[in-house]
Design an enzyme around this catalytic site. Structure first.
Site, PDB file in Angstrom:
ATOM      1  N   PRO A 121     -34.233 -23.617 -60.557  1.00  0.00           N
ATOM      2  CA  PRO A 121     -34.699 -23.351 -61.906  1.00  0.00           C
ATOM      3  C   PRO A 121     -33.728 -23.992 -63.259  1.00  0.00           C
ATOM      4  CG  PRO A 121     -35.265 -21.843 -60.785  1.00  0.00           C
ATOM      5  CD  PRO A 121     -34.617 -21.984 -60.754  1.00  0.00           C
ATOM      6  N   LYS A 122     -33.641 -24.562 -64.325  1.00  0.00           N
ATOM      7  CA  LYS A 122     -32.914 -24.495 -65.409  1.00  0.00           C
ATOM      8  C   LYS A 122     -32.520 -23.210 -65.747  1.00  0.00           C
ATOM      9  CE  LYS A 122     -32.299 -27.866 -69.037  1.00  0.00           C
ATOM     10  NZ  LYS A 122     -30.924 -27.175 -69.776  1.00  0.00           N
TER      11      LYS A 122
END
Length: 556
Positions: A121-122
């Site tokens: 995930p960013k």
């Protein structure tokens, strides 16, 4: 309205396809200076006072807009979005940043020449470097400009989830990661960004307030000169207490797999806010070769924003079927979800005036229910603001049944209404079709199309043979609709509940009803009863009813 309003040229820049306004040099200088000054004020508040006067999404989009304008007019950038004026500590290894791919196809091309790929995930927060020496956390440095940053050591040491002591290969290590706002079951698609980045920055800027730091966590996403094997990195990080990295790092080999994870993390509950995903190769250069902007072993694929900043190119006015004037903003084209948005309804003239929107303004647009674009707020007003005057308010529910130059907008709105699914169900007949037919046959009133013959339809230019046949078929089917449908096509101001309860079957019976009898129907009060009596006895309506009778329409 500006002399050049609506005129744009396209240039290719490092920010993508930038839309360049056709401004004079003086106007460009004025607009760039104004937006640059506003962004500078936001930067000062963000970096010096630890507060955010604007959401992350709006800031990012307006900052991109400023850079586009500067690129268009060869203007030297004067504002940096990461001012490390007081950041003097050099990172042991530079923060490279990540290239953002535009979509799945670009990601696929990037992945084609790389191997040993992993998706994460960013996480949306602020970047940090953690330095461990002899097993102790001795230094924490803010990202700054990627080379130098501020000393955040004391504040990071006060974050409970950051290990102060580590063992093994981590004893002499440098880690890069994201300080984030800890969340309970955050679902990105439903809850959005929550301005998380600004909140974290604000917490890290505050002095002597360790309590708020308890709400923060850290996600490690890089280990320069760490173990070459990603599984080993994840194992060592987990043993040290950095458990989230292994939990949210997955091996991938195709863009489809990345897309699947991207959708999952967008719609499932996570302990942090995200704004996309990151794909990285575990095959990295040695740390001393890391430079800002040159991390070609990692890319980001951001989520589509739930709202977009759009420039208003023009203001237009539309006159509806009942004569009400609505205001429409014509926009620089933007993408929202799977929709391309070029126009947004601003509502009535009074609401438009309250919103105070003019050509050149930047507005925040999102999708409401059923994917309808809406204006959330004005985020930036241009310097040279000229708003057009709305048309005179001379239209109402009993105007423009007959075509005339000053009546065309309401006239066509009436035609679109009567051909809609809920009235005469003439599928495929919209505004452009009615305008073409009127241009060809010069309709006198809203029912003149009933007099058009099949032979005439078959010779109508601008329509292919199949479309002509379909049109004639729709006209013929419309003739057989029941009386109640036709009085709705006329525009009688009768609520649906009252129409359902109405027991009359002819125009004569309608005209025989007085205000008292109208008032007995559900949803009809004194004022509506008066308007109904006025409507059925209006001279234009009476002439149209007579004409419908001559055409053999039931009940007339």
């Amino acid at each position: 309205m500006w002399k050049w309003a609506g005129v744009v040229v396209m240039v290719w820049s490092s920010y993508g396809t930038a839309i360049c306004p056709a401004w004079s040099h003086a106007k460009a200088e004025q607009e760039i200076a104004g937006l640059n000054a506003q962004i500078s004020r936001w930067n000062d508040a963000y970096w010096q006072e630890g507060k955010s006067d604007v959401s992350d999404e709006i800031y990012d989009q307006l900052n991109t807009r400023l850079k586009q304008w500067q690129q268009c007019f060869n203007h030297e950038p004067a504002t940096e979005d990461i001012p490390p004026a007081n950041g003097t500590l050099r990172h042991p290894f530079a923060h490279t940043g990540v290239h953002k791919v535009s979509g799945k196809e670009e990601l696929r091309q990037w992945m084609h020449s790389r191997r040993d790929l992993w998706v994460q995930p960013k996480v949306d927060g602020v970047a940090v470097t953690l330095v461990y020496r002899k097993g102790k956390l001795v230094q924490a440095i803010s990202r700054g400009d990627g080379v130098k940053g501020e000393d955040w050591t004391a504040r990071v040491q006060a974050i409970p989830s950051v290990p102060l002591n580590v063992k093994g290969v981590l004893s002499e290590s440098v880690l890069q990661g994201e300080i984030f706002l800890r969340c309970e079951r955050h679902i990105q698609q439903q809850m959005g960004g929550m301005n998380a980045r600004a909140k974290v920055a604000g917490m890290m800027m505050r002095q002597n307030n360790k309590t708020v730091l308890e709400n923060l966590g850290v996600f490690i996403w890089a280990w320069p000169d760490g173990p070459q094997s990603m599984p080993q990195r994840l194992s060592e990080l987990t043993k040290a207490g950095f458990t989230l990295t292994a939990q949210y790092t997955r091996a991938v080999s195709t863009a489809d797999e990345v897309e699947k994870n991207r959708k999952e993390w967008l719609t499932s509950s996570l302990p942090f806010v995200t704004d996309g995903i990151v794909v990285r190769s575990s095959i990295e250069p040695v740390g001393e070769q890391w430079l800002p902007g040159e991390g070609d072993w990692v890319v980001a694929w951001k989520y589509s924003p739930v709202s977009q900043v759009a420039e208003v190119n023009a203001i237009q006015f539309a006159i509806g079927r009942t004569g009400k004037i609505s205001v429409v903003a014509v926009l620089e084209s933007i993408q929202l979800d799977d929709k391309r948005v070029k126009r947004v309804n601003l509502g009535s003239v009074s609401r438009w005036q309250a919103l105070d929107i003019a050509p050149g303004d930047q507005i925040l647009v999102s999708l409401a229910g059923q994917g309808i674009p809406r204006v959330d707020k004005v985020v930036w007003r241009g310097n040279d603001r000229k708003k057009p005057a709305p048309p005179a308010s001379q239209y109402h529910s009993l105007t423009c049944f007959y075509a005339s130059p000053e009546c065309l907008e309401q006239f066509f709105a009436r035609l679109v209404w009567l051909s809609s699914k809920q009235i005469l169900n003439m599928e495929g007949l919209g505004d452009s079709s009615w305008r073409l037919l009127h241009q060809t046959y010069h309709f006198e009133h809203i029912f003149s199309w009933l007099a058009v013959t099949q032979e005439q339809i078959e010779k109508t230019s601008g329509l292919n043979p199949a479309r002509r046949l379909q049109l004639w078929h729709r006209f013929e089917l419309a003739r057989h609709h029941p009386f109640k449908k036709w009085i709705k096509a006329l525009g009688i101001p009768l609520p649906q509940a009252a129409a359902d309860a109405l027991s009359v079957h002819s125009w004569r019976q309608l005209q025989d009803k007085d205000a008292v009898s109208w008032n007995q129907l559900p949803g009809i009060g004194t004022e509506k009863a008066r308007k109904l009596v006025e409507f059925v006895h209006d001279s234009q309506i009476t002439r149209l009813a007579t004409w419908l009778g001559e055409q053999g329409i039931d009940g007339f």
